[in-house]
Design a protein around this motif. Structure first.
Motif, PDB file in Angstrom:
ATOM      1  N   MET A   9       0.859  -1.187   0.000  1.00 45.99           N
ATOM      2  CA  MET A   9       0.000   0.000   0.000  1.00 45.99           C
ATOM      3  C   MET A   9       0.893   1.234   0.000  1.00 45.99           C
ATOM      4  SD  MET A   9      -3.231  -0.834   2.405  1.00 45.99           S
ATOM      5  CE  MET A   9      -2.429  -0.716   3.993  1.00 45.99           C
ATOM      6  N   MET A  10       0.637   2.134  -0.940  1.00 50.00           N
ATOM      7  CA  MET A  10       1.474   3.334  -1.057  1.00 50.00           C
ATOM      8  C   MET A  10       0.579   4.558  -0.939  1.00 50.00           C
ATOM      9  SD  MET A  10       3.666   2.060  -4.352  1.00 50.00           S
ATOM     10  CE  MET A  10       5.155   3.002  -4.114  1.00 50.00           C
ATOM     11  N   ASP A  11       0.888   5.402   0.018  1.00 50.83           N
ATOM     12  CA  ASP A  11       0.062   6.583   0.260  1.00 50.83           C
ATOM     13  C   ASP A  11       0.730   7.812  -0.369  1.00 50.83           C
ATOM     14  OD1 ASP A  11      -1.757   8.405   1.137  1.00 50.83           O
ATOM     15  OD2 ASP A  11      -1.730   7.766   3.230  1.00 50.83           O
ATOM     16  N   GLU A  12       0.225   8.234  -1.489  1.00 50.02           N
ATOM     17  CA  GLU A  12       0.732   9.378  -2.246  1.00 50.02           C
ATOM     18  C   GLU A  12       2.257   9.365  -2.431  1.00 50.02           C
ATOM     19  OE1 GLU A  12      -0.942  13.001  -2.385  1.00 50.02           O
ATOM     20  OE2 GLU A  12      -2.774  12.529  -1.263  1.00 50.02           O
ATOM     21  N   PRO A  13       2.745   8.357  -3.135  1.00 48.65           N
ATOM     22  CA  PRO A  13       4.203   8.257  -3.302  1.00 48.65           C
ATOM     23  C   PRO A  13       4.817   9.403  -4.102  1.00 48.65           C
ATOM     24  CG  PRO A  13       3.071   6.645  -4.684  1.00 48.65           C
ATOM     25  CD  PRO A  13       2.037   7.236  -3.791  1.00 48.65           C
ATOM     26  N   SER A  14       4.026  10.115  -4.891  1.00 50.61           N
ATOM     27  CA  SER A  14       4.634  11.156  -5.732  1.00 50.61           C
ATOM     28  C   SER A  14       4.563  12.542  -5.095  1.00 50.61           C
ATOM     29  CB  SER A  14       3.944  11.194  -7.102  1.00 50.61           C
ATOM     30  OG  SER A  14       2.652  11.739  -6.969  1.00 50.61           O
ATOM     31  N   MET A  15       3.989  12.612  -3.883  1.00 45.24           N
ATOM     32  CA  MET A  15       3.756  13.916  -3.263  1.00 45.24           C
ATOM     33  C   MET A  15       5.039  14.736  -3.106  1.00 45.24           C
ATOM     34  SD  MET A  15       2.366  14.757   0.485  1.00 45.24           S
ATOM     35  CE  MET A  15       0.601  14.581   0.485  1.00 45.24           C
ATOM     36  N   GLY A  16       5.012  15.936  -3.665  1.00 44.89           N
ATOM     37  CA  GLY A  16       6.120  16.873  -3.468  1.00 44.89           C
ATOM     38  C   GLY A  16       7.403  16.499  -4.182  1.00 44.89           C
ATOM     39  N   LEU A  17       7.338  15.601  -5.166  1.00 45.20           N
ATOM     40  CA  LEU A  17       8.569  15.191  -5.834  1.00 45.20           C
ATOM     41  C   LEU A  17       8.631  15.751  -7.257  1.00 45.20           C
ATOM     42  CD1 LEU A  17       8.802  11.479  -4.669  1.00 45.20           C
ATOM     43  CD2 LEU A  17       9.888  13.492  -3.680  1.00 45.20           C
ATOM     44  N   ALA A  18       9.839  15.906  -7.759  1.00 44.49           N
ATOM     45  CA  ALA A  18      10.048  16.439  -9.104  1.00 44.49           C
ATOM     46  C   ALA A  18       9.540  15.438 -10.153  1.00 44.49           C
ATOM     47  CB  ALA A  18      11.533  16.699  -9.315  1.00 44.49           C
ATOM     48  N   PRO A  19       9.075  15.919 -11.303  1.00 44.15           N
ATOM     49  CA  PRO A  19       8.489  15.049 -12.325  1.00 44.15           C
ATOM     50  C   PRO A  19       9.364  13.851 -12.705  1.00 44.15           C
ATOM     51  CG  PRO A  19       8.198  17.329 -12.938  1.00 44.15           C
ATOM     52  CD  PRO A  19       9.010  17.338 -11.686  1.00 44.15           C
ATOM     53  N   LEU A  20      10.664  14.055 -12.806  1.00 43.98           N
ATOM     54  CA  LEU A  20      11.537  12.933 -13.178  1.00 43.98           C
ATOM     55  C   LEU A  20      11.517  11.847 -12.118  1.00 43.98           C
ATOM     56  CD1 LEU A  20      14.784  14.379 -14.806  1.00 43.98           C
ATOM     57  CD2 LEU A  20      13.144  12.736 -15.770  1.00 43.98           C
ATOM     58  N   VAL A  21      11.507  12.295 -10.854  1.00 45.06           N
ATOM     59  CA  VAL A  21      11.486  11.343  -9.744  1.00 45.06           C
ATOM     60  C   VAL A  21      10.151  10.606  -9.720  1.00 45.06           C
ATOM     61  CG1 VAL A  21      11.771  11.091  -7.259  1.00 45.06           C
ATOM     62  CG2 VAL A  21      13.004  12.890  -8.471  1.00 45.06           C
ATOM     63  N   VAL A  31      -2.720   5.328  -3.095  1.00 44.07           N
ATOM     64  CA  VAL A  31      -3.422   6.605  -3.115  1.00 44.07           C
ATOM     65  C   VAL A  31      -2.595   7.529  -3.987  1.00 44.07           C
ATOM     66  CG1 VAL A  31      -3.928   8.652  -1.746  1.00 44.07           C
ATOM     67  CG2 VAL A  31      -4.451   6.392  -0.836  1.00 44.07           C
ATOM     68  N   GLU A  32      -3.230   8.196  -4.926  1.00 45.39           N
ATOM     69  CA  GLU A  32      -2.441   9.058  -5.813  1.00 45.39           C
ATOM     70  C   GLU A  32      -3.266  10.239  -6.300  1.00 45.39           C
ATOM     71  OE1 GLU A  32       1.081   8.849  -6.510  1.00 45.39           O
ATOM     72  OE2 GLU A  32       0.258  10.809  -6.953  1.00 45.39           O
ATOM     73  N   GLN A  33      -2.674  11.416  -6.239  1.00 45.84           N
ATOM     74  CA  GLN A  33      -3.338  12.611  -6.770  1.00 45.84           C
ATOM     75  C   GLN A  33      -2.970  12.832  -8.231  1.00 45.84           C
ATOM     76  OE1 GLN A  33      -5.449  14.311  -4.906  1.00 45.84           O
ATOM     77  NE2 GLN A  33      -4.615  14.852  -2.900  1.00 45.84           N
ATOM     78  N   ASN A  34      -1.839  12.253  -8.605  1.00 47.77           N
ATOM     79  CA  ASN A  34      -1.347  12.449  -9.960  1.00 47.77           C
ATOM     80  C   ASN A  34      -2.040  11.444 -10.886  1.00 47.77           C
ATOM     81  OD1 ASN A  34       0.122  12.650 -12.333  1.00 47.77           O
ATOM     82  ND2 ASN A  34       2.054  13.031 -11.252  1.00 47.77           N
ATOM     83  N   ALA A  35      -3.281  11.787 -11.279  1.00 49.55           N
ATOM     84  CA  ALA A  35      -4.103  10.835 -12.025  1.00 49.55           C
ATOM     85  C   ALA A  35      -3.498  10.517 -13.390  1.00 49.55           C
ATOM     86  CB  ALA A  35      -5.513  11.381 -12.186  1.00 49.55           C
ATOM     87  N   HIS A  36      -2.810  11.479 -13.971  1.00 54.58           N
ATOM     88  CA  HIS A  36      -2.210  11.231 -15.291  1.00 54.58           C
ATOM     89  C   HIS A  36      -1.205  10.101 -15.246  1.00 54.58           C
ATOM     90  CE1 HIS A  36      -3.718  14.100 -18.190  1.00 54.58           C
ATOM     91  NE2 HIS A  36      -3.911  14.910 -17.153  1.00 54.58           N
ATOM     92  N   MET A  37      -0.338  10.142 -14.230  1.00 52.74           N
ATOM     93  CA  MET A  37       0.649   9.070 -14.095  1.00 52.74           C
ATOM     94  C   MET A  37      -0.052   7.764 -13.740  1.00 52.74           C
ATOM     95  SD  MET A  37       3.644  10.097 -14.840  1.00 52.74           S
ATOM     96  CE  MET A  37       4.528   8.630 -14.336  1.00 52.74           C
TER      97      MET A  37
END
Lengths: 238, 306
Positions: A157-169, A190-196
């Motif tokens: 389970m991953m809770d917003e793994p992309s939060m606050g990170l640069a696009p490449l990361v 859980v993810e806010q970045n729906a495109h990814m």
């Protein structure tokens, strides 16, 4: 694999989850969308056994998880990568990973898992004796994922793994998510970045104000007017 | 002159070694709970009172050496037992809930334990069995007090054992994760309730050993001991930095040396004033203490700004 039924979790009198039901298929990548305050993190913590629901059921491979302590849940094969990464900042990278294997007793296997993870995350190997708090945001996220993998989970389970990170990361993290899934680990994120998320996930749920208000495949997500406006609309400009 | 400085330093380090243990116990409790345990001093006083009670009831019947060892065991065990009582009563039921409620209830239990201790031994001053009949040794111009050497020796031993426990055991790993990030500790499957209880007991034991060293040097225990040991533990902890065990050791030693130097320069009345003055100075100049978690976070923040 994971069946959540009518779960109600409250903080005092405030119900953060008002009867949530959803399921995660084995081998899938399932993505949970929703605005801040919808109860997504509360749901993750409830499944992980860190929060106790007022009622409802969480079944994992046939076992009821409600009422089980967090360590029992980890033992059953569920690992959580918490929101905001939450590494152990004063402990070294290696110690963070050792903590991830806290419930395991197969020392030889732990050592070989550590080497495998260092091969997968070379940046962590370079910084193995540094305090985790000194790593960059992306490295801390990798560490949080690697730490969760040290328990050999069936469900990650991953809770917003992309939060606050640069696009490449962020891309790197989604690449790893895909890889882990191909290795046979079921992912619930859980993810806010729906495109990814649309690029990798097989199934979507939308949570609003403590309830699941949408469930569908990626194709249906792209069609849904509400989700398009809330999660995909702004991205056209970027 | 040089002899005076060395003598002062020695006195300071010996007193400071005991303060360090008091501070380590206090800071370990804070580390795993993020709560100040206001009953801490009272639990140590309770241990001390049990030692004095033993001396008053069975003092004549036992050989001196046996009495000293028994008093030590009773004091440390008493502090640990009282710690168990405090954890179960004040902290375990409120874990993850109101920090203020837990703190206030630990204040209430402070008073309770203090009252109970003075009910056991109503006199103001109670003799505490001390291991040494020799007052001091002369080494050239230096005066060596045997209880100072004992304090330094025991403190170093406890520090080494505690370091091994925290760095090289599974329990130590659990304690450190819980101090570092409670939510993440639970996410990796650490039983927070059990780990907190065991760490609390270990901290009470360390504090009990520190208290014993002080009582052996003082050869008496009074109802002020709870307040006093909490003050020393608190200053040692805050000088070093909340939640940091090496910090509490450094803070305790620093406090001891500062007090001894102040006393040597300005007389005994100034001793306590120096201690509290140092605390305020550190809190104003470096709010996270010299080595603590907060200091660590501040360093990270500064690093990120650059």
């Amino acid at each position: 694999m994971l069946d959540v039924k009518d779960v109600v979790t409250a903080y005092g009198k405030i119900e953060a989850l008002k009867g949530v039901s959803l399921s995660v298929e084995p081998g899938s990548i399932t993505c949970l969308l929703g605005p801040n305050g919808a109860g997504k993190t509360t749901l993750m913590y409830t499944i992980a056994g860190i929060l106790r629901p007022r009622r409802g059921s969480v079944r994992f491979g046939g076992d009821e998880l409600v009422g089980q302590s967090a360590d029992r849940v980890v033992n059953r094969g569920i690992a959580l990568v918490p929101e905001n990464r939450l590494v152990f900042p004063q402990m070294s990278v290696t110690e963070n990973l050792a903590a991830g294997a806290y419930l395991r007793h197969d020392h030889g296997e732990i050592a070989s898992d550590l080497e495998k993870l260092f091969a997968r995350f070379p940046a962590l190997k370079e910084r193995r004796s540094q305090p985790a708090g000194t790593l960059s945001g992306g490295e801390q996220q990798m560490l949080a994922v690697a730490r969760a993998l040290m328990s050999r989970p069936k469900l990650l389970m991953m809770d917003e793994p992309s939060m606050g990170l640069a696009p490449l990361v962020v891309e790197e993290i989604f690449r790893i998510v895909g890889e882990l899934n191909r290795d046979g680990i079921t992912i619930f994120m859980v993810e806010q970045n729906a495109h990814m998320a649309l690029k990798v996930a097989h199934k979507f749920f939308l949570m609003e104000q403590g309830k699941v208000t949408f469930a569908g495949a990626p194709g249906e997500v792209a069609q849904d007017e509400v989700i398009r406006r809330a999660y995909l609309g702004s991205a056209k400009a970027t | 002159m040089i002899v005076d400085i060395v003598q002062t330093l020695l006195n300071g380090l010996a007193a400071g070694a005991a303060y360090a243990l008091l501070g380590v116990g206090f800071t370990m409790m804070f580390g795993v709970m993020r709560r100040l345990n206001l009953s801490y001093g009272a639990t140590l006083m309770f241990g001390g009172y049990l030692g004095a009670l033993l001396a008053s009831r069975a003092g004549g019947a036992l050989p001196d050496a046996a009495l000293v060892l028994l008093a030590a065991a009773v004091t440390v065990a008493g502090a640990t037992l009282a710690g168990l009582y405090v954890e179960r009563l004040c902290f375990a039921p409120l874990r993850g809930r109101s920090g203020v409620a837990a703190m206030v209830s630990s204040f209430a239990v402070w008073m309770q334990i203090e009252e109970f201790s003075t009910w056991l031994l109503p006199l103001h001053t109670n003799p505490y069995p001390a291991p040494f009949n020799v007052a001091s040794w002369q080494l050239g111009a230096l005066t060596l007090r045997p209880e100072h050497l004992l304090t330094l020796l025991v403190a170093v031993l406890v520090a080494i054992l505690l370091h091994r426990l925290l760095r090289a055991s599974r329990f130590g790993l659990a304690v450190r994760t819980l101090s570092d990030s409670p939510a993440a500790a639970q996410a990796v499957g650490i039983d927070a309730g059990r780990t907190t209880l065991l760490a609390f007991l270990a901290a009470s034991t360390v504090g009990g050993i520190g208290a014993w060293l002080v009582l052996v040097a003082d050869q008496q225990v009074t109802p002020m001991f709870g307040m006093w040991s909490m003050a020393k533990g608190l200053i040692a902890m805050m000088l070093g930095g909340l939640g940091s065990i090496p910090g509490a050791v450094a803070g305790g030693l620093l406090l001891g040396v500062l007090e001894a130097s102040g006393q040597a320069l300005f007389g005994p009345q100034i001793r306590e004033l120096i201690a509290w003055g140092a605390l305020f100075l550190v809190l104003v100049l470096r709010p996270g203490g010299l080595f603590g978690r907060a200091a660590f976070d501040l360093d990270i923040a500064a690093h990120q700004r650059l």
